[in-house]
Design a protein around this motif. Structure first.
Motif, PDB file in Angstrom:
ATOM      1  N   PHE A   8      71.029  26.221  32.565  1.00  0.00           N
ATOM      2  CA  PHE A   8      70.937  25.161  33.551  1.00  0.00           C
ATOM      3  C   PHE A   8      69.503  24.935  34.028  1.00  0.00           C
ATOM      4  CE2 PHE A   8      75.372  26.782  34.337  1.00  0.00           C
ATOM      5  CZ  PHE A   8      76.001  25.715  33.726  1.00  0.00           C
ATOM      6  N   THR A   9      68.678  25.955  33.966  1.00  0.00           N
ATOM      7  CA  THR A   9      67.296  25.807  34.427  1.00  0.00           C
ATOM      8  C   THR A   9      66.332  25.432  33.307  1.00  0.00           C
ATOM      9  OG1 THR A   9      66.838  28.176  34.120  1.00  0.00           O
ATOM     10  CG2 THR A   9      67.708  27.480  36.264  1.00  0.00           C
ATOM     11  N   SER A  10      66.738  25.644  32.058  1.00  0.00           N
ATOM     12  CA  SER A  10      65.819  25.409  30.945  1.00  0.00           C
ATOM     13  C   SER A  10      65.286  23.979  30.863  1.00  0.00           C
ATOM     14  CB  SER A  10      66.473  25.805  29.617  1.00  0.00           C
ATOM     15  OG  SER A  10      67.659  25.072  29.380  1.00  0.00           O
ATOM     16  N   PRO A  11      66.101  22.924  31.163  1.00  0.00           N
ATOM     17  CA  PRO A  11      65.528  21.579  31.081  1.00  0.00           C
ATOM     18  C   PRO A  11      64.397  21.330  32.077  1.00  0.00           C
ATOM     19  CG  PRO A  11      67.931  21.478  31.064  1.00  0.00           C
ATOM     20  CD  PRO A  11      67.548  22.872  31.437  1.00  0.00           C
ATOM     21  N   PHE A  12      64.377  22.118  33.175  1.00  0.00           N
ATOM     22  CA  PHE A  12      63.358  21.891  34.202  1.00  0.00           C
ATOM     23  C   PHE A  12      62.015  22.511  33.840  1.00  0.00           C
ATOM     24  CE2 PHE A  12      67.486  21.743  36.381  1.00  0.00           C
ATOM     25  CZ  PHE A  12      67.413  20.468  36.939  1.00  0.00           C
ATOM     26  N   GLN A  13      61.988  23.324  32.783  1.00  0.00           N
ATOM     27  CA  GLN A  13      60.716  23.904  32.359  1.00  0.00           C
ATOM     28  C   GLN A  13      59.725  22.840  31.920  1.00  0.00           C
ATOM     29  OE1 GLN A  13      61.909  27.210  29.550  1.00  0.00           O
ATOM     30  NE2 GLN A  13      60.369  28.271  30.753  1.00  0.00           N
ATOM     31  N   VAL A  14      60.258  21.746  31.380  1.00  0.00           N
ATOM     32  CA  VAL A  14      59.385  20.694  30.857  1.00  0.00           C
ATOM     33  C   VAL A  14      58.970  19.705  31.941  1.00  0.00           C
ATOM     34  CG1 VAL A  14      61.168  19.020  30.225  1.00  0.00           C
ATOM     35  CG2 VAL A  14      59.097  19.191  28.846  1.00  0.00           C
ATOM     36  N   ASN A  28      67.755  27.521  23.801  1.00  0.00           N
ATOM     37  CA  ASN A  28      68.960  26.761  24.166  1.00  0.00           C
ATOM     38  C   ASN A  28      69.398  25.799  23.066  1.00  0.00           C
ATOM     39  OD1 ASN A  28      66.812  25.030  24.424  1.00  0.00           O
ATOM     40  ND2 ASN A  28      67.428  24.173  26.385  1.00  0.00           N
ATOM     41  N   GLN A  29      68.749  25.876  21.899  1.00  0.00           N
ATOM     42  CA  GLN A  29      69.121  25.038  20.757  1.00  0.00           C
ATOM     43  C   GLN A  29      69.371  25.917  19.535  1.00  0.00           C
ATOM     44  OE1 GLN A  29      66.573  21.186  20.933  1.00  0.00           O
ATOM     45  NE2 GLN A  29      65.242  22.751  21.805  1.00  0.00           N
ATOM     46  N   TRP A  30      69.909  27.102  19.792  1.00  0.00           N
ATOM     47  CA  TRP A  30      69.920  28.140  18.775  1.00  0.00           C
ATOM     48  C   TRP A  30      70.827  27.832  17.595  1.00  0.00           C
ATOM     49  CZ3 TRP A  30      74.553  30.560  17.742  1.00  0.00           C
ATOM     50  CH2 TRP A  30      75.566  30.425  18.695  1.00  0.00           C
ATOM     51  N   LEU A  31      71.931  27.125  17.793  1.00  0.00           N
ATOM     52  CA  LEU A  31      72.876  26.924  16.699  1.00  0.00           C
ATOM     53  C   LEU A  31      72.276  26.101  15.560  1.00  0.00           C
ATOM     54  CD1 LEU A  31      75.678  27.518  15.652  1.00  0.00           C
ATOM     55  CD2 LEU A  31      76.550  25.589  16.972  1.00  0.00           C
ATOM     56  N   PRO A  32      71.716  24.901  15.824  1.00  0.00           N
ATOM     57  CA  PRO A  32      71.079  24.174  14.716  1.00  0.00           C
ATOM     58  C   PRO A  32      69.827  24.871  14.196  1.00  0.00           C
ATOM     59  CG  PRO A  32      70.782  23.001  16.795  1.00  0.00           C
ATOM     60  CD  PRO A  32      71.765  24.095  17.050  1.00  0.00           C
ATOM     61  N   GLU A  33      69.159  25.646  15.035  1.00  0.00           N
ATOM     62  CA  GLU A  33      67.980  26.376  14.558  1.00  0.00           C
ATOM     63  C   GLU A  33      68.374  27.427  13.531  1.00  0.00           C
ATOM     64  OE1 GLU A  33      65.075  25.955  18.478  1.00  0.00           O
ATOM     65  OE2 GLU A  33      66.433  27.661  18.325  1.00  0.00           O
ATOM     66  N   VAL A  74      72.989  32.048  25.964  1.00  0.00           N
ATOM     67  CA  VAL A  74      71.827  31.912  26.842  1.00  0.00           C
ATOM     68  C   VAL A  74      72.187  32.262  28.281  1.00  0.00           C
ATOM     69  CG1 VAL A  74      70.153  30.258  27.782  1.00  0.00           C
ATOM     70  CG2 VAL A  74      70.733  30.211  25.351  1.00  0.00           C
ATOM     71  N   GLY A  75      73.455  32.042  28.648  1.00  0.00           N
ATOM     72  CA  GLY A  75      73.894  32.338  29.998  1.00  0.00           C
ATOM     73  C   GLY A  75      73.507  31.254  30.990  1.00  0.00           C
ATOM     74  N   GLU A  94      67.702  37.889  20.209  1.00  0.00           N
ATOM     75  CA  GLU A  94      67.201  37.548  21.547  1.00  0.00           C
ATOM     76  C   GLU A  94      67.302  36.041  21.785  1.00  0.00           C
ATOM     77  OE1 GLU A  94      63.786  40.903  22.353  1.00  0.00           O
ATOM     78  OE2 GLU A  94      63.209  39.114  21.241  1.00  0.00           O
ATOM     79  N   PHE A  95      67.966  35.671  22.877  1.00  0.00           N
ATOM     80  CA  PHE A  95      68.100  34.258  23.236  1.00  0.00           C
ATOM     81  C   PHE A  95      67.137  33.855  24.350  1.00  0.00           C
ATOM     82  CE2 PHE A  95      72.071  35.334  21.209  1.00  0.00           C
ATOM     83  CZ  PHE A  95      72.387  34.195  20.472  1.00  0.00           C
TER      84      PHE A  95
END
Length: 475
Positions: free
Chosen positions: A239-245, A81-86, A234-235, A63-64
């Motif tokens: 683009f909207t994830s940075p605005f959550q913060v 949105n940072q799944w690869l290094p995680e 993530v799809g 699940e992403f």
């Protein structure tokens, strides 16, 4: 009668090397050694623990974009949105525990240094490159922690260098498009690549290095980079994830401007000053340099977390400026320098691997002394906790449900304020505990709310160790 030979033998005497030459090709490797070994130590970044837990959860579920499975009081969708290094952090932790994550940090920090060195060395001597690399290290020193942001530092150096090459030869570097896809899988600031590219294209147009048609062709690289970012697992939510913060940035220290005496800020501003002085002394402005310098200045002074990124973007420009002062061409990299850098890289990674088990075996944060007591708490129990320990609980005691952690983008402002009032034992603090459903609490023993909780008679002290108190609700 023997005839004496008149042939003269000339000995080839190597030209003496100046101390600057010797120091020059040795210094880059020494600074890179610093990049690798300085961050090594016990994990103390609160985010590192939940990043590991996120990688584990992703590998188990795939699940992403998901409802948070860990926190008891989160209110927003969790976007990985940072799944690869995680995932890499999870693999390192699974294989070698916390020392494995610490070694991964040393590797990532070293790669940042190598990327900055390569960007500078292409445009300046070894001595100048080492000097700029050292200043960049100071600017980055507060940000070299086990977090995906290290990917942004390394790839920003690569992108800056690549676009400066495009400015010189006019060639589009299409490989930046798939690189941006990897960047978008690794950190929320992936958009810095297209931003740098866009500024360079505008600068080239203003400098009349390219025609409008050529600029449009070059602009396809950052444009396509944005398009492929929507094609990560993530799809389009990426683009909207940075605005959550955005609604809670006022409550996050790293999203505040750095202090005027902050060493990282002073180092970044030093690089800005070098570039500005160089531009003032030129007959006409290099618009590309001006635009990138303005970008770096904004990054340096606006947010603490982007000060190091500003230095990374500016590093090759500062190296060029200092090299021009010497009035010499940047020499090619000699074999001895390549060997010195390679030896420094290998030795530093080996040393990090040898030192990590001793220096990073235990976390530097969290109620480690209460591990046994927390292990006895029933699975699924809601635990009121210190914000900085939320990730520690997610990783060390995944069966428990902490009420606060450093993933602040998952909380509303009202919930964060209520938590702060709870910890400070402000009037009405009991409401927070009731709202989130705390059954246990693990808090710093000196937190104002601990004696207040005990004074009510509703909370019982279960255990105390290492500056933490474990309490249980009598209800």
């Amino acid at each position: 009668m023997a005839v004496a030979s008149r042939t003269k033998v000339y000995a080839i005497v190597p030209s003496p090397r100046s101390p600057a030459d010797v120091i020059g090709w040795l210094l880059p490797g020494l600074v890179l050694l610093l990049f690798c070994l300085k961050p090594l130590g016990p994990l103390k970044d609160p985010d590192a623990f939940w990043h590991i837990a996120a990688g584990k959860h992703l590998m188990q579920t795939g699940e992403f974009v998901l409802d948070d499975p860990f926190g008891a009081a989160t209110e927003k969708v969790w976007i990985l949105n940072q799944w690869l290094p995680e995932v890499l952090m999870h693999w390192a932790h699974t294989a070698y525990g916390l020392p494995g994550v610490a070694w991964l940090l040393s590797l990532a920090s070293l790669l940042v240094g190598v990327a900055v060195y390569a960007a500078c060395r292409r445009r300046s001597s070894a001595l100048v490159s080492a000097l700029v690399l050292a200043v960049t290290f100071v600017a980055l020193s507060g940000s070299l922690s086990p977090r995906p942001q290290l990917v942004t530092f390394a790839l920003a150096a690569i992108a800056s260098s690549a676009w400066l090459l495009t400015r010189e030869d006019g060639r589009a570097r299409w490989w930046l498009v798939p690189l941006t896809w990897l960047w978008a899988c690794s950190h929320g600031m992936w958009f810095m690549g297209p931003v740098i590219g866009g500024l360079v294209v505008v600068g080239m147009l203003l400098e009349r290095r390219v025609s409008a048609r050529q600029a449009a062709r070059l602009a396809l690289v950052p444009a396509l980079s944005v398009v492929v970012a929507a094609l990560t697992p993530v799809g389009p939510r990426l683009f909207t994830s940075p605005f959550q913060v955005s609604g809670v940035t006022g409550m996050i220290s790293e999203w505040q401007p750095p202090g005027l005496t902050d060493p990282g800020l002073l180092a970044a501003l030093g690089l800005v000053l070098v570039v500005v002085v160089d531009q003032v002394g030129r007959r006409r402005a290099d618009w590309t340099v001006v635009l990138l310098t303005v970008l770096a200045l904004v990054l340096a002074v606006t947010w603490s977390r982007t000060t190091g990124l500003a230095a990374v973007v500016l590093a090759p420009l500062a190296a060029m400026a200092i090299q021009r002062v010497t009035r010499q061409e940047a020499p090619r990299i000699p074999l001895r320098e390549r060997v010195a850098v390679l030896v420094a890289v290998v030795v530093s990674l080996v040393l990090a691997g040898l030192l990590a088990p001793a220096t990073a075996a235990s976390p530097a944060i969290g109620p480690n002394g209460l591990d046994a007591g927390l292990a006895r708490v029933p699975t699924g129990t809601v635990v009121c906790n210190e914000q900085s320990d939320g990730g520690w609980l997610m990783l060390q005691h995944p069966g428990l449900r902490p009420t606060m952690d450093t993933r602040v983008e998952l909380y509303n402002v009202e919930r964060i304020r209520a938590y702060l009032g709870f910890v400070a034992a402000d009037p009405g603090w009991q409401d927070y505990a009731d709202q989130v459903g705390c059954v246990y609490a693990v808090l710093g023993a000196n937190a104002a709310v601990v004696p207040a909780m005990r004074a009510t008679g509703d909370w019982q002290l279960v255990d105390q160790a290492g500056g933490y108190a474990l309490l249980r609700s009598r209800g």
